[in-house]
Motif scaffolding. Sequence first.
Motif, short mmCIF file in Angstrom:
data_model
loop_
_atom_site.label_atom_id
_atom_site.label_comp_id
_atom_site.label_asym_id
_atom_site.label_seq_id
_atom_site.Cartn_x
_atom_site.Cartn_y
_atom_site.Cartn_z
N VAL A 1 0.84 -1.19 0.00
CA VAL A 1 0.00 0.00 0.00
C VAL A 1 0.88 1.25 0.00
O VAL A 1 1.79 1.38 0.83
CB VAL A 1 -0.94 0.02 1.23
N ASP A 2 0.62 2.15 -0.92
CA ASP A 2 1.33 3.43 -0.98
C ASP A 2 0.74 4.35 0.09
O ASP A 2 -0.37 4.85 -0.06
CB ASP A 2 1.18 4.05 -2.37
N LEU A 3 1.50 4.58 1.16
CA LEU A 3 0.99 5.33 2.30
C LEU A 3 0.91 6.83 2.05
O LEU A 3 0.43 7.57 2.91
CB LEU A 3 1.85 5.05 3.53
N THR A 4 1.35 7.27 0.89
CA THR A 4 1.23 8.69 0.54
C THR A 4 -0.06 9.00 -0.20
O THR A 4 -0.33 10.16 -0.52
CB THR A 4 2.42 9.15 -0.32
N LYS A 5 -0.86 7.98 -0.49
CA LYS A 5 -2.10 8.15 -1.25
C LYS A 5 -3.31 8.06 -0.32
O LYS A 5 -3.33 7.28 0.63
CB LYS A 5 -2.21 7.10 -2.34
N ARG A 6 -4.33 8.85 -0.62
CA ARG A 6 -5.57 8.82 0.13
C ARG A 6 -6.62 7.99 -0.61
O ARG A 6 -6.69 8.02 -1.83
CB ARG A 6 -6.11 10.25 0.31
N SER A 7 -7.43 7.28 0.15
CA SER A 7 -8.58 6.58 -0.41
C SER A 7 -9.75 6.85 0.53
O SER A 7 -9.71 6.49 1.71
CB SER A 7 -8.31 5.08 -0.51
N VAL A 8 -10.80 7.52 0.01
CA VAL A 8 -11.85 8.02 0.89
C VAL A 8 -13.23 7.82 0.30
O VAL A 8 -13.41 7.68 -0.91
CB VAL A 8 -11.66 9.53 1.18
N PHE A 9 -14.22 7.80 1.20
CA PHE A 9 -15.62 7.93 0.81
C PHE A 9 -15.92 9.43 0.82
O PHE A 9 -15.78 10.09 1.86
CB PHE A 9 -16.54 7.22 1.81
#
Length: 430
Positions: free
Chosen positions: A232-240
Amino acid sequence: MKKLILVTSLLALGACNKDYVNPSTTTQEQVVQSSDGLITLANGLQSRYTTGAFVSVLYNRVALGGLSSRELAVLNVGNIEEFNVSVGAGNVNNSNGVVRNLWTQSQLVKSNADLILKNAGNAPEPGTRSGIVAYASIFRALSLGTLAEFFEQAPLAVQENAPFVDRLVLLRDAVAQLEAAAAQLAAAPVSADFNSKIVPGIDLVNTTQALIARYSLEAGDYDKAIAAAGRVDLTKRSVFNFDDNTRNPLFETSFGNKNVFEPTNANLGLTGDLAPNPADRRLPFYIRSNPAATQNLGTGFYTANNAPIPVYLPGEMLLIRAEAYARKGELNSAITELNRVLTKTPATDVFGIGASLPAYSGPVTANAVLLEIYRNRLIELAFQGFRLSDSRRFNRPGPGTAGAERNRNFFPYPRVERENNSSTPADPII
């Protein structure tokens, strides 16, 4: 669970035994035949999982996880369903609305995701097809994972009187589908057409790996959890994402008022060895220091109708790796991952969550390291519905024991399921 049909509008009339179709509607068979129809159904998955206030899966998993573990406290006993969850034990019966809504909405999302996956081959362009498969796989996994967090068993098949399977089967099935989706994404990156039509916010590539890690850890597959979390790329956001029409369900129902529930106290309900360090900079992220009389004590990701909610947090991935290493007996590696959480600053986290604390200096023993990992999960992942399942997994004091940290282990099966599915097993005692 009885089979759920999405968008059919067929009406059989009298002895003529003919079907009459409303010309202003679209049938299920028509919708699943095209990429656009499948993407429309995929957007519906997120809507059902995240919105609808008290009905949404998000609201009910936060309520069940927090109220059953002293993370959250009911503000008004007139909210009887939530109050009964906060009391726990036999006060939570199979008519409880919080339990029922979490169960039925999770089942509906999973059923609809299955329908999309079954017909994904009708999307001719590979990149659009891989996006549809990944999106449906993510919400299918979230639904199965949520059921596994709160129930001992649940149906996996969609059919009349569907048999129940053990929660570990649910978790492993979710992981297998996510792995298939990840492979398809790698072979055919998501198309611009899919991205232009799907609700924005979810990073498909990273979210598939994050959920593989989450549910592999819960299922006890530590090597798989470590590997997936590491991808997992921890610099990327994944959101609702939300707006004033499709509202953040936790702000709308509870964190935006003083009516339903709020954090138990400024220490997140944690005492003794679990109490947060007063210098922990995660506390002001999740807790208001001087709330007004009308303000909820909690903040975090529930600050406005349009506030996005993360699908997962970078800190969760680090703590998954730390816990998995610790359970494998690789304590030095576990401490390395734990320290990445302890020393992380708000400025270096994509969501602004950072403890800014010194590195771990306690005993290098499995019990001590796991206790510190558990404590940090309770703080880093506050108000996201994990505390009940974490409490069980870490074998913390359960209901009926001295110093109990949770008031139930699993929840009863809703009456609506029992009345419609003869395969429903006996309810857990507590």
